[in-house]
Structures are given as structure tokens and as C-alpha cells.
Write a protein that holds these residues in place. Structure first.
Motif, PDB file in Angstrom:
ATOM      1  N   SER A 195       0.809  -1.223   0.000  1.00 58.28           N
ATOM      2  CA  SER A 195       0.000   0.000   0.000  1.00 58.28           C
ATOM      3  C   SER A 195       0.841   1.271   0.000  1.00 58.28           C
ATOM      4  O   SER A 195       0.323   2.355  -0.256  1.00 58.28           O
ATOM      5  CB  SER A 195      -0.924   0.015   1.221  1.00 58.28           C
ATOM      6  OG  SER A 195      -0.162  -0.071   2.416  1.00 58.28           O
ATOM      7  N   ARG A 196       2.114   1.165   0.288  1.00 57.16           N
ATOM      8  CA  ARG A 196       2.967   2.349   0.380  1.00 57.16           C
ATOM      9  C   ARG A 196       2.970   3.115  -0.950  1.00 57.16           C
ATOM     10  O   ARG A 196       3.111   2.537  -2.026  1.00 57.16           O
ATOM     11  CB  ARG A 196       4.393   1.946   0.758  1.00 57.16           C
ATOM     12  CG  ARG A 196       5.272   3.120   1.158  1.00 57.16           C
ATOM     13  CD  ARG A 196       6.614   2.657   1.733  1.00 57.16           C
ATOM     14  NE  ARG A 196       7.376   3.762   2.262  1.00 57.16           N
ATOM     15  CZ  ARG A 196       7.253   4.261   3.479  1.00 57.16           C
ATOM     16  NH1 ARG A 196       6.376   3.722   4.311  1.00 57.16           N
ATOM     17  NH2 ARG A 196       7.971   5.285   3.891  1.00 57.16           N
ATOM     18  N   GLY A 197       2.809   4.430  -0.855  1.00 59.56           N
ATOM     19  CA  GLY A 197       2.794   5.271  -2.046  1.00 59.56           C
ATOM     20  C   GLY A 197       1.412   5.465  -2.644  1.00 59.56           C
ATOM     21  O   GLY A 197       1.236   6.298  -3.541  1.00 59.56           O
ATOM     22  N   ARG A 198       0.423   4.734  -2.170  1.00 52.43           N
ATOM     23  CA  ARG A 198      -0.936   4.864  -2.691  1.00 52.43           C
ATOM     24  C   ARG A 198      -1.619   6.119  -2.141  1.00 52.43           C
ATOM     25  O   ARG A 198      -1.295   6.596  -1.059  1.00 52.43           O
ATOM     26  CB  ARG A 198      -1.770   3.635  -2.322  1.00 52.43           C
ATOM     27  CG  ARG A 198      -1.179   2.320  -2.813  1.00 52.43           C
ATOM     28  CD  ARG A 198      -1.179   2.243  -4.324  1.00 52.43           C
ATOM     29  NE  ARG A 198      -0.554   1.008  -4.800  1.00 52.43           N
ATOM     30  CZ  ARG A 198      -0.451   0.664  -6.077  1.00 52.43           C
ATOM     31  NH1 ARG A 198      -0.939   1.475  -7.012  1.00 52.43           N
ATOM     32  NH2 ARG A 198       0.129  -0.459  -6.426  1.00 52.43           N
ATOM     33  N   THR A 199      -2.587   6.619  -2.889  1.00 53.77           N
ATOM     34  CA  THR A 199      -3.340   7.790  -2.480  1.00 53.77           C
ATOM     35  C   THR A 199      -4.596   7.360  -1.730  1.00 53.77           C
ATOM     36  O   THR A 199      -5.378   6.542  -2.225  1.00 53.77           O
ATOM     37  CB  THR A 199      -3.755   8.638  -3.699  1.00 53.77           C
ATOM     38  OG1 THR A 199      -2.588   9.047  -4.402  1.00 53.77           O
ATOM     39  CG2 THR A 199      -4.534   9.872  -3.265  1.00 53.77           C
TER      40      THR A 199
END
Length: 254
Positions: free
Chosen positions: A57-61
């Protein structure tokens, strides 16, 4: 329904007891309550994203509809996600955990008319907001609209007939919402913050499940504060209205 193996490992009885125990600090120590709830919500979204998409999920908006003060913003930003909060109350928008502006970006708007481009966010989250909206499934439809295909909508709300349905009115909501609000007013000399018929509405588990199924995008539904072995209560009509407490609907637009 989607198998939520990562989330299931975290949905233990110890977690349930810890979360439910924190509710007693909502009024006396909001930093403790909302900070802990924010951390758990981030973990919930991370686990759901991993289980449903198979990626990190890292970097997701993340678009958080009705996120309130900056506790959620700080927690999601610390987890490496790009946070955008939508909040109609300007006094709530920039109140960070220590009285400083929260991390992330905030937009003043209604959740039922989001000023966000269609298909523009990876995750659209709403935690404990739908029961405060006169048209909760209009809110859900907007959340689906702004989420990109393959993303996630996580709609979590308090079920009216559950033990927390009355919010600060306690169990008196079983006497009826209007009657409970009047009783609270007589006892405290002012209307409840979550006032039945204006800022609190009777939203059932059945209505949420029916709406979610009608979208064709439902991938999971479970009680937020229950251990994994008690998730079965969602499948039992009538019982779920009293036992679920908080229902999580997970949808994946295509």
C-alpha cells in the motif's frame, strides 16, 4: 467474498478487547482514543490492500471522507501513503494530534458531493461517518465514483441497533432515537452532539449489505471490532443488527 488472510491474522480477541476498551477515553482523552483508532485504521487499510490486490500500500493515495482532526492524516502519512482528507467542518480540518496542523492535504466539502475527479484515488475510506449522513448510500456511490478501477473503497459505519448506535446517548437509543435525544437533553441541558434526526441516523447492517451487493463491487463484509472467529455474525439476519456494532464494507470498482 474475498479471503482476507492478512487481516484475519490481526483480527484477534486481544485486539478487540484493546479497541473496545479505548472507547471510554473518547471524551476524556481524545488524543489517546483517536490516535489509537487512526493507527488501527491504517493497519486495516494496509491489510485489506495486501489481501485484495496482492501488492504493498505504500505510495498509494488515500481519500478519507470525514476524517476529522489530523490523527488519521498523521498516521497514514507515517505509513508512506498520500493522504487527502475531506471534511465539511473547517474547525476539524487542521487540528493535528498536538494542536499543530496535520499532515496531508485537506478539502472542505461534503462526502455526498465530492469535488474529486472520477477514478483518481487508490483508496477511498470512510470511518464512522455514514451513520451521520442523511443519505449514506449517496456517500457510498460518491466513494465508488472517485476510486480508480482496481482500487478499494472501505466504508465502515456504526450499526444503529448495535450497543454503540446511540453514541453518547448510550443504550437509551433502544427506546427510540428521538426519545433518547430528548432524555439526553433533559439530563445534560443541551442537545447531544450526535443528535438523532439531524447528525445521527438509524443505519442498519441489512441496508448497507443490500446497497453494497447492488453495486456489483462488494468483495468483503465483516464486523470491524470482532475477532476473526466471530465474523460469521454478519451472515445472520436480525442477529447482525445487534451483534455487529460496526460493519466494514469493502468494494473494488472495476
Amino acid at each position: 467474498m474475498q479471503a482476507l488472510t492478512t487481516l484475519a491474522r490481526r483480527a484477534t480477541l486481544a485486539r478487540s478487547v484493546r479497541l473496545l476498551g479505548e472507547f471510554r477515553f473518547e471524551q476524556s482523552d481524545p488524543a489517546r482514543f483517536y490516535g489509537g483508532l487512526a493507527d488501527d485504521t491504517v493497519a486495516l487499510v494496509e491489510d485489506l490492500w495486501t489481501d485484495v490486490t496482492g501488492t504493498a500500500s505504500r505510495g498509494r493515495t488515500v481519500l478519507d471522507v470525514g476524517g476529522g482532526p489530523g490523527y488519521f492524516a498523521s498516521a497514514f502519512s507515517a505509513a508512506g501513503m498520500q493522504y487527502v482528507g475531506v471534511e465539511p467542518d473547517p474547525s476539524e480540518m487542521h487540528a493535528g494530534p498536538a494542536g499543530e496542523p496535520g499532515a496531508g492535504t485537506f478539502v472542505r466539502a461534503s462526502g455526498t458531493a465530492l469535488p474529486i475527479a472520477t477514478g483518481s484515488v487508490d483508496v477511498c475510506l470512510s470511518s464512522n461517518v455514514a451513520e451521520h449522513v442523511r443519505e449514506p448510500w449517496r456517500l457510498g456511490a460518491e466513494m465508488l465514483r472517485v476510486t480508480r478501477p482496481g482500487g478499494l473503497v472501505v466504508l465502515s459505519y456504526t450499526v444503529w441497533l448495535g450497543p454503540f448506535g446511540g453514541h453518547e446517548m448510550g443504550l437509551t437509543h433502544y427506546l427510540g432515537g428521538a426519545r433518547a435525544a430528548e432524555r439526553y437533553t433533559r439530563q445534560h441541558g443541551h442537545r447531544p452532539k450526535n443528535d438523532y434526526g439531524s447528525s445521527l441516523f438509524a443505519v442498519s447492517a441489512a441496508d448497507g449489505l443490500e446497497w453494497a451487493a447492488s453495486t456489483g463491487a462488494l468483495v468483503a463484509a465483516f464486523p470491524r471490532y470482532h475477532p476473526r472467529w466471530a465474523w460469521w455474525v454478519v451472515r445472520v439476519p436480525v442477529l447482525r443488527e445487534f451483534a455487529v456494532s460496526n460493519l466494514v464494507l469493502v468494494l473494488r470498482p472495476s
